[in-house]
Design a protein around this motif. Structure first.
Motif, PDB file in Angstrom:
ATOM      1  N   LYS A  45       0.833  -1.213   0.000  1.00 24.90           N
ATOM      2  CA  LYS A  45       0.000   0.000   0.000  1.00 24.90           C
ATOM      3  C   LYS A  45       0.866   1.261   0.000  1.00 24.90           C
ATOM      4  O   LYS A  45       0.554   2.234  -0.677  1.00 24.90           O
ATOM      5  CB  LYS A  45      -0.918   0.017   1.225  1.00 24.90           C
ATOM      6  N   ILE A  50      -5.274  -3.058  -3.170  1.00 25.42           N
ATOM      7  CA  ILE A  50      -4.764  -4.332  -2.655  1.00 25.42           C
ATOM      8  C   ILE A  50      -5.563  -5.506  -3.206  1.00 25.42           C
ATOM      9  O   ILE A  50      -5.036  -6.611  -3.367  1.00 25.42           O
ATOM     10  CB  ILE A  50      -4.722  -4.335  -1.107  1.00 25.42           C
ATOM     11  N   PRO A  94       0.379   3.037  -3.982  1.00 30.81           N
ATOM     12  CA  PRO A  94      -0.924   3.523  -3.517  1.00 30.81           C
ATOM     13  C   PRO A  94      -1.999   3.549  -4.599  1.00 30.81           C
ATOM     14  O   PRO A  94      -3.188   3.483  -4.286  1.00 30.81           O
ATOM     15  CB  PRO A  94      -0.615   4.937  -3.012  1.00 30.81           C
TER      16      PRO A  94
END
Length: 194
Positions: free
Chosen positions: A108, A116, A112
């Motif tokens: 993460k 996920i 970003p």
């Protein structure tokens, strides 16, 4: 008693013959055949740089740091192939859950823009041997945004590079498609140096 003594000589001779054949002749013959047929593979599929220095093996995964390179699977051995193997944790093991959670958090932080839920498991878990040099094509494509931004290379160019490095199934049916991270990063390094 004399019968036992009479068979000791043949037992010792047979043992010496088998040690010579199995311990010397057979290994030397197999090594010679391998070196003749496929010397690169017999020597460990080593990868050399432009100065002919060994920088790795196609068969052993390495850890790549930095956002401008593709990352491989998590390793249990930290670039030391001397002791392969992975902890044989159950999915419910606390250490396994902690390590997986740490991998998710690191993903993460470094990626970003990629949710996920779109990250393949092979980027969050290690292989059974801890040495696997491959990732799935999906795992390579999932890193394109980060590598593109850090390296300053267009995403389309990186996607072409990944496609070039996708290796098919063995004999067309065994295993899965895969990408060798070392080979991919060497080509990426060449692109960065151009």
């Amino acid at each position: 008693m004399e019968e036992n003594q009479s068979i000791i000589g043949p037992i010792i001779r047979m043992s010496l013959i088998l040690m010579a054949v199995c311990g010397l002749v057979y290994p030397a013959a197999v090594t010679g055949i391998a070196q003749t047929i496929s010397p690169a593979k017999a020597d460990g599929s080593l990868v050399y740089d432009e100065n002919h220095n060994v920088i790795g093996s196609e068969l052993i995964g390495q850890t790549f740091a930095g956002d401008s390179y593709f990352h491989g699977r998590i390793s249990s051995i930290d670039n030391n192939g001397a002791g392969s193997g992975s902890n044989n944790y159950a999915p419910s093991n606390e250490d396994m859950l902690k390590r997986t959670q740490e991998s998710i958090e690191e993903w993460k932080k470094n990626n970003p823009e990629t949710p996920i839920s779109e990250v393949p498991n092979d980027l969050l878990t290690n292989s059974g041997s801890g040495l696997d040099p491959h990732i799935s094509p999906k795992a390579a494509y999932a890193q394109v945004n980060r590598v593109s931004e850090a390296a300053g290379i267009k995403q389309s160019e990186l996607e072409k590079l990944i496609t070039k490095h996708v290796q098919g199934r063995e004999l067309g049916v065994f295993g899965e498609e895969r990408v060798n991270v070392l080979q991919l990063n060497l080509d990426l390094k060449n692109m960065l140096n151009e």
